[in-house]
Motif scaffolding. Structure first.
Motif, PDB file in Angstrom:
ATOM      1  N   SER A 234       0.832  -1.204   0.000  1.00 21.71           N
ATOM      2  CA  SER A 234       0.000   0.000   0.000  1.00 21.71           C
ATOM      3  C   SER A 234       0.869   1.258   0.000  1.00 21.71           C
ATOM      4  O   SER A 234       0.579   2.220  -0.718  1.00 21.71           O
ATOM      5  CB  SER A 234      -0.935  -0.015   1.216  1.00 21.71           C
ATOM      6  OG  SER A 234      -1.739   1.123   1.257  1.00 21.71           O
ATOM      7  N   CYS A 235       1.930   1.233   0.777  1.00 25.61           N
ATOM      8  CA  CYS A 235       2.858   2.373   0.800  1.00 25.61           C
ATOM      9  C   CYS A 235       3.535   2.569  -0.553  1.00 25.61           C
ATOM     10  O   CYS A 235       3.732   3.701  -1.009  1.00 25.61           O
ATOM     11  CB  CYS A 235       3.910   2.182   1.889  1.00 25.61           C
ATOM     12  SG  CYS A 235       3.255   2.326   3.551  1.00 25.61           S
ATOM     13  N   PHE A 236       3.885   1.479  -1.217  1.00 29.85           N
ATOM     14  CA  PHE A 236       4.464   1.559  -2.553  1.00 29.85           C
ATOM     15  C   PHE A 236       3.466   2.212  -3.522  1.00 29.85           C
ATOM     16  O   PHE A 236       3.843   3.038  -4.355  1.00 29.85           O
ATOM     17  CB  PHE A 236       4.875   0.170  -3.053  1.00 29.85           C
ATOM     18  CG  PHE A 236       5.425   0.167  -4.440  1.00 29.85           C
ATOM     19  CD1 PHE A 236       6.647   0.768  -4.721  1.00 29.85           C
ATOM     20  CD2 PHE A 236       4.721  -0.429  -5.473  1.00 29.85           C
ATOM     21  CE1 PHE A 236       7.159   0.775  -6.014  1.00 29.85           C
ATOM     22  CE2 PHE A 236       5.222  -0.433  -6.762  1.00 29.85           C
ATOM     23  CZ  PHE A 236       6.433   0.176  -7.043  1.00 29.85           C
ATOM     24  N   GLY A 237       2.200   1.846  -3.397  1.00 24.04           N
ATOM     25  CA  GLY A 237       1.164   2.466  -4.225  1.00 24.04           C
ATOM     26  C   GLY A 237       1.076   3.959  -3.999  1.00 24.04           C
ATOM     27  O   GLY A 237       0.877   4.737  -4.941  1.00 24.04           O
TER      28      GLY A 237
ATOM     29  N   ILE B 204       1.313   7.011  -6.735  1.00 25.84           N
ATOM     30  CA  ILE B 204       0.350   8.109  -6.854  1.00 25.84           C
ATOM     31  C   ILE B 204       1.066   9.454  -6.813  1.00 25.84           C
ATOM     32  O   ILE B 204       0.766  10.359  -7.588  1.00 25.84           O
ATOM     33  CB  ILE B 204      -0.708   8.045  -5.728  1.00 25.84           C
ATOM     34  CG1 ILE B 204      -1.657   6.880  -5.955  1.00 25.84           C
ATOM     35  CG2 ILE B 204      -1.508   9.334  -5.648  1.00 25.84           C
ATOM     36  CD1 ILE B 204      -2.622   6.662  -4.816  1.00 25.84           C
ATOM     37  N   ALA B 205       2.002   9.577  -5.900  1.00 20.80           N
ATOM     38  CA  ALA B 205       2.697  10.853  -5.725  1.00 20.80           C
ATOM     39  C   ALA B 205       3.593  11.201  -6.912  1.00 20.80           C
ATOM     40  O   ALA B 205       3.782  12.381  -7.215  1.00 20.80           O
ATOM     41  CB  ALA B 205       3.534  10.813  -4.443  1.00 20.80           C
TER      42      ALA B 205
ATOM     43  N   GLY C 237      -4.565  -1.361   0.754  1.00 21.89           N
ATOM     44  CA  GLY C 237      -4.628  -0.742   2.080  1.00 21.89           C
ATOM     45  C   GLY C 237      -5.875  -1.138   2.846  1.00 21.89           C
ATOM     46  O   GLY C 237      -5.838  -1.342   4.066  1.00 21.89           O
ATOM     47  N   ALA C 238      -6.995  -1.262   2.149  1.00 20.33           N
ATOM     48  CA  ALA C 238      -8.236  -1.697   2.807  1.00 20.33           C
ATOM     49  C   ALA C 238      -8.114  -3.142   3.283  1.00 20.33           C
ATOM     50  O   ALA C 238      -8.601  -3.493   4.366  1.00 20.33           O
ATOM     51  CB  ALA C 238      -9.415  -1.550   1.846  1.00 20.33           C
TER      52      ALA C 238
ATOM     53  N   GLY D  57      -1.542   2.866  -8.954  1.00 18.72           N
ATOM     54  CA  GLY D  57      -1.086   3.295  -7.635  1.00 18.72           C
ATOM     55  C   GLY D  57      -2.232   3.455  -6.654  1.00 18.72           C
ATOM     56  O   GLY D  57      -2.127   3.072  -5.483  1.00 18.72           O
ATOM     57  N   ALA D  58      -3.347   4.005  -7.134  1.00 23.08           N
ATOM     58  CA  ALA D  58      -4.520   4.174  -6.276  1.00 23.08           C
ATOM     59  C   ALA D  58      -5.092   2.825  -5.848  1.00 23.08           C
ATOM     60  O   ALA D  58      -5.491   2.654  -4.684  1.00 23.08           O
ATOM     61  CB  ALA D  58      -5.584   4.992  -7.002  1.00 23.08           C
TER      62      ALA D  58
END
Length: 164
Positions: free
Chosen positions: A35-38, A42-43, A65-66, A57-58
């Motif tokens: 999730s952090c990699f995603g 996104i950034a 993440g969910a 990424g989202a």
């Protein structure tokens, strides 16, 4: 990433002999790091420039993440009453349901918005006029995205008691 790693180490330290919890904990850490990699994707790849990479990424950030939140909620359930009270489990479950409803709302409104009914160049659109077609779906999608982000922050705030 640091919060997820500390949570992983904490759960392991409190339950080193419970193989089910240890296995779920490792899965949770892996999901959290994905999730952090995603979030990094996104950034670094903006929606209006590389749309599909941004969406990947989202999906990693919010979708995986969910699932991370689900795993941590299950761990909270399994660790009660020795480590967690029922209250923290119910709070995490409530935030998880909030997250799920935000994802569903964002998904449906995005499908409606990008279905082609309101034009094909919406990905590049940065400024919306309230009279434009698709404005309501855009607002619902945007509000759902912010709600989703706040559900993630709220979930991590539930770790405060654990980290004391």
């Amino acid at each position: 990433m640091a919060t997820m790693y500390v949570r992983y180490k904490q759960v392991y330290a409190l339950n080193p002999d419970k193989s089910r919890i240890v296995k779920l904990n490792k899965i949770g850490l892996t999901l959290g790091l994905m999730s952090c990699f995603g979030l990094c994707i996104i950034a670094n790849f903006q929606k209006c420039i590389l749309y599909y990479i941004h969406v990947v990424g989202a999906c990693l950030t919010f979708g995986v993440g969910a699932i991370y939140m689900l795993v941590q909620t299950i761990l909270s359930y399994l660790m009660q009453p020795e480590v967690h009270s029922k209250d923290i489990f119910w709070i995490r479950l409530t935030v998880l349901l909030w997250c799920g409803s935000s994802i569903a709302s964002m998904f449906v409104s995005s499908l409606v918005l990008y279905s082609g009914l309101y034009g094909t160049d919406l990905v590049q659109k940065l400024h919306w006029d309230p009279q434009e077609k698709g404005y309501a779906a855009h607002i619902v999608s945007t509000a759902s995205e912010w709600s989703l982000a706040f559900s993630f922050l709220s979930f991590f705030l539930t770790y405060i008691r654990d980290f004391q």
